[in-house]
Design an enzyme around this catalytic site. Structure first.
Site, PDB file in Angstrom:
ATOM      1  N   GLU A 172      -2.004  -9.046   4.519  1.00 45.92           N
ATOM      2  CA  GLU A 172      -1.447  -9.580   5.770  1.00 45.92           C
ATOM      3  C   GLU A 172      -3.106  -9.599   6.281  1.00 45.92           C
ATOM      4  OE1 GLU A 172      -1.614  -4.950   5.938  1.00 45.92           O
ATOM      5  OE2 GLU A 172      -1.082  -6.500   4.376  1.00 45.92           O
ATOM      6  N   CYS A 232       0.737  -1.256   0.108  1.00 45.23           N
ATOM      7  CA  CYS A 232       0.104   0.011  -0.079  1.00 45.23           C
ATOM      8  C   CYS A 232       0.999   1.254   0.029  1.00 45.23           C
ATOM      9  CB  CYS A 232      -1.037  -0.285   1.153  1.00 45.23           C
ATOM     10  SG  CYS A 232      -2.484   0.937   1.003  1.00 45.23           S
ATOM     11  N   HIS A 239      -3.599  -5.396   0.612  1.00 46.30           N
ATOM     12  CA  HIS A 239      -3.132  -5.839   1.957  1.00 46.30           C
ATOM     13  C   HIS A 239      -3.180  -7.090   2.059  1.00 46.30           C
ATOM     14  CE1 HIS A 239      -2.721  -1.877   3.851  1.00 46.30           C
ATOM     15  NE2 HIS A 239      -3.854  -1.448   3.168  1.00 46.30           N
TER      16      HIS A 239
END
Length: 525
Positions: free
Chosen positions: A183, A86, A181
């Site tokens: 994660e 990002c 993202h």
């Protein structure tokens, strides 16, 4: 020579994203040690850290604005793989000669990206393959800016209709950037993407496992403490319990624990702590029965923050009095965990807000002059739990719901009295017991009962009862930053309510809290 489980390590630079700690937890889950540091980490410190790879995390700033955060040049001089996520991708692009602009169409939430470039990072990783053979990924986006021009020798990795450069790569340099993202769990292949970067591209070995962490911690404790004695404030919570088990395994009788019974514990909690550690494990535990002292100090006080401070000060007084009776204590052990370290570092640097001071023995008087032992300071909460299981602690203890440091003192609204604590203890025990029977205890993240200092009319048999009201609270959450009230079955709530009212004479009414966080907090005080 002992294995160095920190040898293969990843550096994560924090640009202010709410997801940064989540990245670190995902890296640890893969089995590789990592550390979080602020984006302006000193160049020399970066070189000394000697990471096998660097992850540039996200952040709320705009790269094209003046004074926005930048990645230290030392990162690009290391010659190791770099993964920008990002904002991390955007600052990488800008610093290496690309261009970032604001986007008219912002992307927040679920998105599908098309994988258009063949790279080591995403090779063979996909959620969809369309009729034209184009690979697609289901991901989580959260950005307003976008890369409009890539640095020289970079290629497009992924794209969406509104963000043509949703990912970029240079396999020769081993530099990668994604606008989404990986994660978060909403990015279905996120774990595989991070594993590919860390294990394959960075070449890390998965050395960070519970068994190796335990071995390393025991060796470190023995090296630090030697033949000196250690004091630990044992609360019965997960962190202090794991510290006690770890220290006992490392130094045996050199450890003495002080368990302060403040009269604000859960039903039978004091007996359970003593049975687990003193009787079953052979740990030296001193039980300080200080209920009267705590309740006397709390008498007449209704303000939540003042109650917390009174409980904290009284704990220190009791702990100090008990520790003064002991001889040759050189070290104080604490259950500090990695998020505490991160929060403290952020507060000192001015880069983060302190949420609240932690209720532990960190406030002990300086004249005690003890050195600190903090064997959990590198671990996240989920890692502490796994370590507890590795050390042989019971599953039910390790995965017990969180309990606030001030105990029932902040679950009794207003003034704390022994009568209220005794009623609340029994009601809470019934709620937890029924959750376990219905197989709901581990489905919710936290559950408890709150005592409300108001009375309500009830009818028992032919008689009228005017007694106290309690509220049930159960929430589901991943990180405790946000939480949803748990949609428990009506039949379960009916059973709990019926048992509490029928079995506890001082309670006439049971309510259920259906507030989510935000706007409400999980605890009432």
């Amino acid at each position: 020579m002992a294995l160095d489980i920190h040898a293969h390590r990843i550096l994560i630079l924090d640009f202010g994203s709410q997801y940064t700690q989540l990245i670190a937890r995902r890296v640890r889950e893969i089995g590789v040690y990592c550390e979080l540091h602020p984006f302006d980490m000193d160049d020399e410190a970066i070189r000394e850290f000697a990471p096998k790879g660097v992850i540039l995390a996200g952040g709320p700033e705009s790269v094209h604005e003046a004074n926005s955060p930048r990645c230290p040049q030392a990162v690009f001089d290391l010659g190791v793989p770099v993964f920008g996520i990002c904002y991390g991708m955007q600052t990488m692009a800008e610093q290496l000669g690309g261009k970032v602009e604001g986007s008219e169409l912002r992307e927040f939430g679920y998105a599908r990206v098309d994988v258009v470039g063949k790279s080591r990072l995403l090779d063979g990783i996909e959620d969809h393959v369309d009729a034209d053979g184009l690979f697609g990924l289901d991901v989580w986006m959260s950005h307003g800016d976008k890369v409009t021009k890539m640095p020289e020798d970079f290629h497009i990795l992924a794209s969406t209709p509104s963000c043509p450069i949703a990912g970029m790569f240079n396999d020769d340099l081993r530099y990668y950037g994604v606008q989404f993202h990986p994660e978060v769990t909403h990015t279905k292949q996120g774990g595989r993407i991070l594993s590919r970067f860390i294990l394959d591209i960075c070449g890390c070995e998965a050395l960070w496992t519970p068994s190796k962490i335990a071995e390393d911690a025991i060796a470190q404790i023995r090296a630090q403490v030697g033949t000196d004695n250690v004091l630990l404030g044992l609360s019965g919570g997960v962190d202090s319990s794991v510290v006690a088990a770890l220290l006992h395994k490392a130094i045996g009788d050199q450890l003495t624990c002080v368990f302060v019974d403040n009269g604000l514990l859960r039903l039978h909690e004091g007996e359970q702590v003593m049975a687990m550690f003193a009787e079953n494990m052979g740990v030296k535990v001193i039980r300080a029965n200080a209920e009267e002292q705590f309740l006397n100090n709390l008498a007449g006080e209704a303000d939540p923050e003042k109650k917390r401070k009174i409980i904290g000060r009284t704990f220190i007084d009791v702990f100090d009095a008990e520790s003064c009776k002991l001889e040759n204590i050189k070290y104080l052990a604490q259950g500090t965990i990695y998020p505490d370290v991160i929060e403290s570092a952020g507060a000192k640097s001015g880069k983060a807000h302190v949420i609240k001071s932690h209720h532990n023995v960190g406030g002990l008087p300086e004249e005690m002059n003890l050195k600190l032992v903090e064997p959990l300071r590198e671990l996240f909460k989920d890692e502490v739990r796994r370590l507890g299981l590795e050390l042989g602690l019971p599953y039910d203890m390790v995965y017990r719901h969180p309990f606030p440091g001030p105990g029932l003192g902040v679950r009794i609204l207003g003034e704390v009295k022994k009568e209220y604590a005794d009623l609340l203890r029994r009601a809470d025990h019934i709620f937890i017991e029924e959750l376990r029977k219905a197989d709901w205890y581990h489905k919710v993240s936290q559950a408890f009962v709150v005592f409300q200092p108001v009375k309500s009319v009830g009818v028992v048999g032919d008689g009228r009862r005017y007694a106290w009201v309690v509220a049930l609270r159960a929430v589901e959450t991943i990180d405790f930053m946000t939480a949803r009230w748990a949609h428990l079955p009506y039949e379960l709530l009916e059973t709990v309510s019926g048992r509490i009212i029928n079995e506890i004479e001082g309670i006439s009414r049971v309510t259920y809290d259906v507030s989510s966080k935000p706007p409400a907090t999980i605890e009432w005080e």
